[in-house]
Every structure is written in structure tokens, then in C-alpha cells.
Design a protein around this motif. Structure first.
Motif, short mmCIF file in Angstrom:
data_model
loop_
_atom_site.label_atom_id
_atom_site.label_comp_id
_atom_site.label_asym_id
_atom_site.label_seq_id
_atom_site.Cartn_x
_atom_site.Cartn_y
_atom_site.Cartn_z
N ASP A 124 -1.12 -2.66 6.65
CA ASP A 124 -2.40 -2.16 6.13
C ASP A 124 -3.58 -2.95 6.69
O ASP A 124 -4.64 -2.40 6.97
CB ASP A 124 -2.40 -2.22 4.60
CG ASP A 124 -1.39 -1.25 4.03
OD1 ASP A 124 -1.46 -0.06 4.40
OD2 ASP A 124 -0.52 -1.68 3.26
N ILE A 153 -4.22 -1.66 10.13
CA ILE A 153 -4.90 -0.35 10.13
C ILE A 153 -6.37 -0.51 9.75
O ILE A 153 -7.24 0.12 10.33
CB ILE A 153 -4.19 0.62 9.16
CG1 ILE A 153 -2.77 0.89 9.66
CG2 ILE A 153 -4.97 1.92 9.03
CD1 ILE A 153 -1.95 1.73 8.72
N ASN A 202 -5.76 3.25 17.04
CA ASN A 202 -6.18 3.44 15.66
C ASN A 202 -7.46 4.25 15.67
O ASN A 202 -8.53 3.76 15.96
CB ASN A 202 -6.39 2.07 15.01
CG ASN A 202 -6.70 2.17 13.55
OD1 ASN A 202 -6.95 3.27 13.04
ND2 ASN A 202 -6.69 1.05 12.87
N ARG A 256 -15.16 1.33 8.13
CA ARG A 256 -14.02 1.65 7.27
C ARG A 256 -14.19 1.01 5.90
O ARG A 256 -14.69 -0.10 5.78
CB ARG A 256 -12.73 1.14 7.91
CG ARG A 256 -12.44 1.87 9.21
CD ARG A 256 -11.23 1.29 9.90
NE ARG A 256 -11.11 1.87 11.24
CZ ARG A 256 -10.47 1.27 12.23
NH1 ARG A 256 -9.91 0.10 12.05
NH2 ARG A 256 -10.39 1.85 13.40
N HIS A 295 -7.43 5.53 3.04
CA HIS A 295 -6.20 6.34 2.98
C HIS A 295 -6.49 7.83 2.86
O HIS A 295 -5.60 8.65 2.93
CB HIS A 295 -5.34 5.89 1.80
CG HIS A 295 -6.01 6.06 0.48
ND1 HIS A 295 -6.89 5.11 -0.03
CD2 HIS A 295 -5.96 7.06 -0.41
CE1 HIS A 295 -7.35 5.55 -1.18
NE2 HIS A 295 -6.80 6.72 -1.44
N TYR A 316 -4.68 8.51 8.63
CA TYR A 316 -4.16 7.29 8.02
C TYR A 316 -2.64 7.31 7.91
O TYR A 316 -1.96 6.41 8.39
CB TYR A 316 -4.79 7.08 6.65
CG TYR A 316 -4.26 5.86 5.93
CD1 TYR A 316 -4.74 4.59 6.25
CD2 TYR A 316 -3.29 5.97 4.95
CE1 TYR A 316 -4.25 3.48 5.62
CE2 TYR A 316 -2.79 4.85 4.30
CZ TYR A 316 -3.28 3.61 4.63
OH TYR A 316 -2.79 2.50 4.00
N ILE A 338 -0.54 7.28 11.21
CA ILE A 338 -0.51 5.94 11.82
C ILE A 338 0.41 5.01 11.04
O ILE A 338 1.27 4.34 11.59
CB ILE A 338 -1.93 5.34 11.90
CG1 ILE A 338 -2.80 6.14 12.85
CG2 ILE A 338 -1.88 3.88 12.36
CD1 ILE A 338 -4.24 5.70 12.89
N ARG A 339 0.20 5.02 9.73
CA ARG A 339 0.97 4.09 8.90
C ARG A 339 2.47 4.38 9.02
O ARG A 339 3.27 3.45 9.18
CB ARG A 339 0.52 4.23 7.45
CG ARG A 339 0.97 3.06 6.61
CD ARG A 339 0.43 3.11 5.20
NE ARG A 339 0.62 1.81 4.56
CZ ARG A 339 1.80 1.35 4.16
NH1 ARG A 339 2.88 2.10 4.32
NH2 ARG A 339 1.90 0.15 3.61
#
Ligand SMILES: Nc1ncnc2c1ncn2[C@@H]1O[C@H](COP(=O)(O)OP(=O)(O)OP(=O)(O)O)[C@@H](O)[C@H]1O
Ligand SMILES: [Mg+2]
Lengths: 311, 283
Positions: free
Chosen positions: A206, A209, A232, A238, A244, A249, A252-253
Motif C-alpha cells: 500500500d 501504491i 502506477n 493522491r 482505493h 487501484y 495494481i494492488r
């Protein structure tokens, strides 16, 4: 945000680090054929399993360690030792306990600008101490500060020398989640203001990101590589609380977690092939289809080919 | 009602109590009747001491006599009536001057050398055998050599102090310098700090507590050794004073000197304790 296609700010070519085997057998390469580029103003996060050689790469970039093979170029010049051009934020903060907060930062400022007057050094140091929110604590010794405050002094010290690039090795690893959040927000703010180029190691998906422009994923060692680079594409600025909700989001996560859980190990099978990729594959969520882990057809040895596509 | 006493109050009371017990035992042991027993000494010993053992002149002083001596000597510490009759202040000053001289010379040699040894493995391995060989030698064993080469009693005493102060400072400095946290060295490397500034602003403060511990040990040893050294070389100093008073069979003065040696040693140690506190840092 566009990236100039001309020569990158930092270029790492075919880097390898070999340690002699403790049992006297064959030497083992912790990592080899590591290639990547960093452009000015980019925030790069590196993640991978413990022991794959992240810290070793960072120390080589810092000039504190030397590679067994390969080269690092910054601004067109080869990196051969530590330099004021690259500020390092150490995991253990590495503050000098006999100096106060102000003296710790001033020590760095004086190293950078030896001819400055005492007053000028002090003012400059205070600016960065204020930037990390430590005004009022400048005369305290590190032992009188909390872990988060110490780490912030480390950040102030690294920023105060206005390096061309910042290297951070799990800077917030030892902090509790709440403090970590506060400092991450601060870092985000400072980096937005200063357009700092950053190379940061983290185990926290996290965190990567939230902060990064690109995330480099390292496969497991020995013979670790940069296996993938994830663009990213989350828009800036952000917000931790809203991030999220961005459409990219979760892709990518999930991609990151998936890599850490399974693909980081599978990559090992691939690397022994004679035509093993020496450049990582690129994942860009704006394609919204995973690029197949196929061999990038472009250059045989060398530079990952990365396109930043605005989301 | 229960009285609540702090730790230091309790300790202070216990100390006073202990002092009272010591005085009491001392007083009892030196009562006139006890002397009769003391007079009943081994005839051989009495012969050896020329009858002095039985005579009251050399007998152990009572606490009251001791207190009187303390008062007399300390109220005029700096008189000088020739070579065999100097005030205690003058004798202590001679000893202190020798100790400080030898100690200072040793520091001038040991600290830079320790820096070099601590910084370089090669240097360390080259010097280490000599240190290991020379360290266990009693400093007094150097005395004849010193007297022969230097040909001066006082300077020889200083040399002996130099030798005995050297090792703890050398070893501690090397140890402190070699064990400076890597992080701090890495910080100074990334900041491109020049070697001189690194030595004085990073390594020295980092190693200072260890170096000061070495200095404190050295000073302790030097103060132990000076008494013996001055007994050998004679002339002046607290060691000579002790020996001289023993020859005069004045146990009172010997006891007084012993007390003074203790007091000065304690003061020296606490000076280094304070200095140590000043350079200490908390990680
Ligand atoms: N002096 C050394 N001799 C032999 N092997 C070493 C030495 N230093 C490091 N290694 C090896 O190099 C590998 C990489 O170490 P490194 O500290 O770079 O890992 P890392 O990716 O930073 O791990 P972590 O996430 O746990 O910090 C490790 O497997 C370690 O065993
Ligand atoms: Mg690491």
C-alpha cells in the motif's frame, strides 16, 4: 506527465553482486543482470522477498557498496563512490546521538556547503526541520525523540543537502501504522514540492501504491532479477483515504500481491533459460490486460522499455 | 509510625553506622590494656624491630591521636622545612605533578596511535603483538632501565607512569574507534565528509566514552603505581613520604598518608567520572 526519451537520469546496466559461498563452494550471485532506468522526478519503489538483494542494490546506488559486475550511471557519469548528489535515508535513521536535531541536520548542510556562515547553515537546516514538522524539537537529542520523529530528522537531513536523488531503505519499516501514515503524507507533500527523484525499498504494497510512479518487483534470489515493472497510473495528488476508489487501484494492488505470493518464485524457472529476459516485463494497468510474461522482444541486453500512459 | 527513608538516606545512615563501628573497634584495639597484650610480642620480632615493637612510640595510634594528626597536618599542608620535612600538600603536589606529566605524555601517544590502530586492520595486526607483549609487564620493572637511560630519578618515575598509563588508553581508544557504528560512518561517507572532519566530528565523539573509560583506568593505575615508584626513587612525593615515615616508625603519619592517597585517588577518579558523563551519549 511525460518522460523525456533522452538519456535517463539514472541508468543501471547488467548489475550483479556475487558473494563467496560460506562453505567454500561456488560463489553465488545474489542478483545478476539487473537493468533499470530512473527518470528525473520519478518516485520508484522496489519490493521483493527478504534476502533478494534490495538493500545491496540500494547500497551500490549510494556508492557504499560495489557491484561485482555492471555499471551505474547517474546524469551520464559513472557512480564510483558515495556522493552528496545521492542522499540516503537509512532504515535505522543513523542519527548521531551526541548531536541535537538541529546539529544533525546542520552537520549535513555544512558538509554540502562548507563555506556557508553559521547563521546561513542554521537557517537552512531549520527550514527542513520545519518542513518535517519538528519545529520546537530542534534542540532535543535523538534519544529524546520517538521513532517517528527520529525518522523525520533523517528525512530532513537527507533533503537538506538537496541531493539529485534520494535513496531510502525501508525508511518506515520500524514505525507503527499511524505514524507511518503521517510521515508518508509528509513525504508525498515534500516530494510534490521538490520534484525529488526517489528510489525507495518497501515491503508495504500500500505504501508503494500511495507513493510511487513505478514499482519494481524483484524475483527471489539467488540470481534475483528485476522481474517486472509496474506503472502506477493512479493520478496525483493522491489521498490515502480516497485512493482505493480509483479504478486502477485494485488491478495494481492485485498484481503486486499476486507477484509476491506466486510469480516471484516462478521467475526462477525462467532465468536459467539461455535467452532468459534480462529486462523486466512491464505491467501497465491502463491496458487493463496483463501483459503476458513473455520475453520483451526489443533490446537483448539492457534497458527495460517503459511507456507511461496517462490514465 | 513508620518512617519512610529514601534509598540514599538509608545508605547514608548505614555508612555512618559503619564508620562508628570502625571507630569503636579501632578505639577498643588501641586501649591501653590492649597495649599490654601487644607488648607481649614474639621476642624474635621484638629483636628485629630493635625493641621498637614493644615501645609505645611506634604503637598504633588511637582514633583521637589520629584526629589530632589530621587536624595538625591539614591546617598547614604546605610548609617546607628541608628535604625530610615537607607538608603533605607539597608531597601530594609532587606526586600529582609526576602522575599528570606521565599521564599526559601517555595520552598524547596513546590516543593518536589508538586512532590509527582502530582505523586500520593492517596497523592493528602489526602493533598488536607488541601491545600483548608489553602490556603485562609491571611498570616498575622498567625502573632500572629508566634510571640507567634517563639518569634522573624524577623523570624515571614519570616514565614509569607513562608506561603504565599507555596501555589502557591505547587499547580502549583502538577499541572505541574500531567499533564506531557503521551507520555513522556511512552517513559521513554519503556526505563526503573529509577525513579530518570525520575524525573529529564523528569518530572522536562516537568513541569518546570508551576512550574516557580507558583514561580513567589509566589514571587509577598511575595513582597506584606512583606510590611504589616514589618509594623506589625517593626524594619527594607521597610514596617517599610513606616510606620515610615508616623509617621514622611513625605509624600515625603512615596512616595519615594512606588516607590522603585514598582521598586524592578518589578525587582523580571522580574527575574522570564527571568527564565521562559529559561525553556520554544515549543511543
Ligand atoms: N557479507 C555477505 N556475505 C555473504 N552474503 C551476503 C552478505 N551480505 C548480504 N548477503 C546476502 O545477500 C543477500 C541480499 O541481502 P540484502 O540485504 O540486499 O537483502 P534485502 O533484499 O535487502 O532483504 P530484506 O528485505 O530482508 O532487507 C542475502 O541473501 C544475504 O544472505
Ligand atoms: Mg534490506
Amino acid at each position: 506527465m511525460t518522460t523525456p526519451v533522452t538519456h535517463p537520469f539514472l541508468q543501471v546496466e547488467d548489475l550483479a553482486r556475487i558473494y563467496p559461498s560460506p562453505t567454500g563452494g561456488d560463489a553465488v550471485a545474489v542478483f545478476d543482470h539487473v537493468n533499470f532506468r530512473i527518470h528525473k522526478g520519478e518516485f520508484i519503489c522496489v519490493t521483493g522477498h527478504s534476502g533478494c538483494g534490495k538493500s545491496t542494490i540500494l547500497n551500490i546506488l549510494a556508492g557504499l557498496d560495489t557491484a561485482s559486475a555492471g555499471n551505474v550511471f547517474m546524469d551520464g557519469r559513472e557512480v564510483s563512490g558515495p556522493s552528496l548528489d545521492r542522499g540516503v535515508i537509512f532504515q535505522s535513521h543513523a542519527l548521531m546521538p551526541w548531536l541535537s536535531v538541529l546539529e544533525n541536520v546542520a552537520f549535513a548542510v555544512k558538509s554540502r556547503w562548507p563555506s556557508w556562515s553559521k547563521q546561513k547553515i542554521r537557517d537552512h537546516a531549520m527550514r527542513y526541520i520545519e518542513l518535517v514538522g519538528l519545529k520546537g524539537a530542534e534542540h532535543k537529542k535523538p534519544s529524546q525523540l520517538s521513532g517517528g520523529m527520529k525518522q523525520r530528522v533523517g528525512i530532513a537531513r537527507a533533503f537538506s543537502i538537496e541531493p539529485k536523488m534520494l535513496l531510502m531503505d525501508e525508511p518506515f519499516g520500524a514505525l507503527d501504522a499511524l505514524t507511518r501514515g503521517v510521515i508518508q503524507d509528509e513525504l508525498l507533500k515534500i516530494c510534490a514540492e521538490t520534484q525529488q527523484t526517489v528510489f525507495m525499498i518497501t515491503h508495504d504494497v500500500d505504501e508503494a501504491i500511495l507513493l510511487s510512479d513505478k514499482i519494481m518487483l524483484m524475483s527471489n534470489g539467488p540470481h534475483a532479477r528485476i522481474a517486472e515493472i509496474v506503472n502506477n497510473t493512479l493520478p496525483r495528488p493522491r489521498e490515502r483515504s480516497a485512493i482505493h476508489k480509483q479504478p486502477h487501484y485494485y488491478p495494481i494492488r492485485n498484481h503486486l500481491v499476486d507477484f509476491l505470493v506466486s510469480r516471484s518464485k516462478q521467475f526462477g524457472a525462467l532465468r536459467d533459460a539461455p535467452d532468459a529476459p534480462s529486462s523486466p516485463t512491464v505491467f501497465d494497468p491502463s491496458d487493463l490486460v496483463e501483459s503476458e510474461p513473455a520475453v520483451a522482444p526489443v533490446p537483448p541486453v539492457g534497458k527495460p522499455h517503459i511507456h507511461l500512459v496517462n490514465a | 509510625m513508620k518512617m519512610k527513608l529514601s534509598l540514599s538516606q538509608k545508605a547514608g545512615l548505614l555508612s555512618l553506622g559503619l564508620f562508628a563501628v570502625i571507630l569503636l573497634v579501632w578505639q577498643l584495639a588501641t586501649l591501653p590494656e590492649a597495649r599490654v597484650v601487644a607488648a607481649d610480642v614474639d621476642p624474635e620480632y621484638a629483636a628485629l624491630m630493635g625493641g621498637g615493637a614493644a615501645s609505645s612510640a611506634s604503637s598504633f595510634p588511637t582514633p583521637a591521636a589520629m584526629a589530632q594528626t589530621l587536624w595538625d597536618k591539614l591546617s598547614d599542608p604546605f610548609y617546607d622545612n628541608g628535604p625530610n620535612d615537607k607538608g603533605i600538600g607539597i608531597q601530594l603536589a609532587y606526586s600529582l605533578a609526576r602522575v599528570l606529566g606521565g599521564f599526559f605524555l601517555a595520552a598524547v601517544v596513546a590516543i593518536p596511535l589508538g586512532f590509527a590502530i582502530g582505523n586500520s586492520r593492517v596497523f592493528y595486526q602489526a602493533i598488536n603483538p607488541y601491545v600483548q607483549l608489553l602490556k603485562p609487564i609491571s611498570p616498575l620493572a622498567w625502573m632500572p632501565l629508566a634510571l640507567y637511560t634517563i639518569k634522573d630519578a624524577s623523570a624515571s618515575a614519570i616514565f614509569v607512569i607513562f608506561i603504565c598509563s599507555l596501555w589502557p588508553m591505547l587499547i580502549n581508544t583502538a577499541h572505541g574507534v574500531a567499533n564506531v557504528r557503521r551507520d555513522w560512518l556511512d552517513v559521513s561517507r554519503t556526505l563526503e565528509v573529509n577525513p579530518l572532519r570525520k575524525a573529529f566530528r564523528v569518530i572522536l565523539p562516537a568513541a569518546a566514552p570508551t576512550i574516557l573509560t580507558g583514561m580513567r583506568i589509566s589514571m587509577g593505575i598511575a595513582w597506584l603505581v606512583i606510590v611504589a615508584a616514589e618509594m623506589l626513587v625517593g626524594g619527594t612525593g607521597i610514596g617517599y613520604f610513606v616510606w620515610n615515615e615508616w623509617n621514622n616508625l611513625s605509624l600515625t603519619n603512615v596512616l595519615f598518608a594512606i588516607l590522603m592517597i585514598g582521598v586524592v585517588g578518589m578525587a582523580l577518579d571522580s574527575v574522570f567520572g564527571l568527564l565521562g558523563k559529559r561525553v556520554a551519549y544515549q543511543e
